[in-house]
Design a protein around this motif. Structure first.
Motif, PDB file in Angstrom:
ATOM      1  N   ASN A  73       0.832  -1.201   0.000  1.00 12.09           N
ATOM      2  CA  ASN A  73       0.000   0.000   0.000  1.00 12.09           C
ATOM      3  C   ASN A  73       0.866   1.250   0.000  1.00 12.09           C
ATOM      4  O   ASN A  73       1.876   1.324   0.701  1.00 12.09           O
ATOM      5  N   THR A 112      -5.228   4.587  -3.659  1.00 10.53           N
ATOM      6  CA  THR A 112      -6.655   4.906  -3.698  1.00 10.53           C
ATOM      7  C   THR A 112      -6.928   5.949  -4.770  1.00 10.53           C
ATOM      8  O   THR A 112      -6.022   6.668  -5.205  1.00 10.53           O
ATOM      9  N   ASP A 137      -7.121   0.735  -4.974  1.00 12.75           N
ATOM     10  CA  ASP A 137      -7.588   0.094  -3.754  1.00 12.75           C
ATOM     11  C   ASP A 137      -8.852   0.774  -3.217  1.00 12.75           C
ATOM     12  O   ASP A 137      -9.114   1.943  -3.502  1.00 12.75           O
ATOM     13  N   ASP A 138      -9.621   0.019  -2.419  1.00 13.00           N
ATOM     14  CA  ASP A 138     -10.804   0.546  -1.712  1.00 13.00           C
ATOM     15  C   ASP A 138     -11.820   1.167  -2.668  1.00 13.00           C
ATOM     16  O   ASP A 138     -12.494   2.146  -2.325  1.00 13.00           O
ATOM     17  N   THR A 141     -15.509   3.446  -2.070  1.00 16.73           N
ATOM     18  CA  THR A 141     -15.584   4.220  -0.833  1.00 16.73           C
ATOM     19  C   THR A 141     -15.174   5.654  -1.103  1.00 16.73           C
ATOM     20  O   THR A 141     -14.543   5.965  -2.110  1.00 16.73           O
ATOM     21  N   ASP A 160     -13.901  -2.556  -2.292  1.00 21.65           N
ATOM     22  CA  ASP A 160     -13.904  -2.481  -0.836  1.00 21.65           C
ATOM     23  C   ASP A 160     -14.901  -3.458  -0.219  1.00 21.65           C
ATOM     24  O   ASP A 160     -15.941  -3.764  -0.789  1.00 21.65           O
ATOM     25  N   SER A 162     -16.989  -2.996   2.013  1.00 19.27           N
ATOM     26  CA  SER A 162     -18.313  -2.425   2.227  1.00 19.27           C
ATOM     27  C   SER A 162     -19.249  -2.729   1.061  1.00 19.27           C
ATOM     28  O   SER A 162     -20.474  -2.752   1.225  1.00 19.27           O
ATOM     29  N   GLU A 194     -12.456  -7.581  -1.859  1.00 18.16           N
ATOM     30  CA  GLU A 194     -11.903  -7.635  -0.507  1.00 18.16           C
ATOM     31  C   GLU A 194     -12.997  -7.991   0.501  1.00 18.16           C
ATOM     32  O   GLU A 194     -14.178  -7.734   0.285  1.00 18.16           O
TER      33      GLU A 194
END
Length: 248
Positions: A73, A112, A137-138, A141, A160, A162, A194
């Motif tokens: 990351n 991100t 990434d992510d 979100t 993500d 979520s 993820e």
């Protein structure tokens, strides 16, 4: 050097370990809320942990000698143009240029959408992309516009948790993910989900063409030596992972 574990990432078609994410594990445990806050707010700590993760991943990839990849990351807000980023790494690695070229695309750098908003940040990421793979990434979100990704040379999108959690029973998120998978595949970009925790979630993700999965359904983050045991010849990988999970 800081302590790191690796969370296995699974190819959803073959069911085998195809890669892993390098995760910071101070004191051999997940970071506390205070650790995370410090990592997010203290530039010197963030950069040091990131540099150490690069060293850890490069050296692990050199040992593994396989097609398994590792991701690290990168917080672009503290890296800027990246001009000094590799200086401490070159001290720890005998021949940094040769090693980076040797591992090549097997080193995946996760950033991100919001993190690559600036010109200097996106330029540094695209410089990294000349040798390594870039993952967004992510995804799903925050409020970063998709336009931040237009100038980014990326080959993977990580959705993500979520979005992924409970997706087997949520028709709205199912439509969103189907749209994302279709768009990513149209530009030759892989999709990794993820936070996968149930077999039903994995079955749905597999059905719509998600390429990879990561989550406690398969494994938590584990020490490097245990992860490297999973980089054995392909016919034994599934058996090794199952044996390790049963033992834990």
């Amino acid at each position: 050097m800081e302590k790191f574990f690796i969370q296995p990432i699974i190819d959803l078609v073959s069911g085998r370990v195809c890669g892993g994410e390098v995760l910071w594990r101070p004191n051999d445990a997940p970071p506390s809320s205070e650790d995370i806050q410090a990592l997010e707010e203290e530039a010197s700590l963030n950069i040091a942990v990131t540099q150490d993760s690069f060293i850890f991943a490069l050296q692990a990839l050199e040992r593994m000698q396989s097609n398994v990849w590792l991701s690290v990351n990168l917080s672009c807000q503290y890296i800027g143009s990246g001009k000094r980023f590799f200086r401490p790494i070159s001290t720890a690695v005998g021949d940094l240029d040769a090693l980076r070229r040797k591992v090549g695309r097997r080193l995946v750098v996760e950033v991100t959408e919001r993190g690559v908003a600036g010109h200097h940040e996106s330029a540094f990421i695209n410089e990294l992309a000349s040798l390594h793979s870039i993952a967004v990434d992510d995804f799903g979100t925050g409020d970063a516009p998709l336009s931040h990704m237009l100038n980014l040379n990326f080959s993977k999108v990580k959705v993500d948790r979520s979005i992924v959690s409970g997706i087997d029973a949520d028709s709205y998120r199912q439509r969103f993910l189907k749209w994302l998978v279709s768009g990513c595949h149209a530009i030759n970009v892989d999709v990794c989900a993820e936070g996968v925790e149930t077999e039903s979630e994995a079955t749905f993700l597999r059905r719509i063409g998600v390429n990879q999965g990561q989550g406690w359904l398969w494994s938590k983050a584990i020490p490097a030596d245990q992860f490297e045991d999973l980089t054995v010849p392909s016919e034994a990988v599934t058996e090794s992972l199952g044996r390790m999970l049963n033992a834990s």
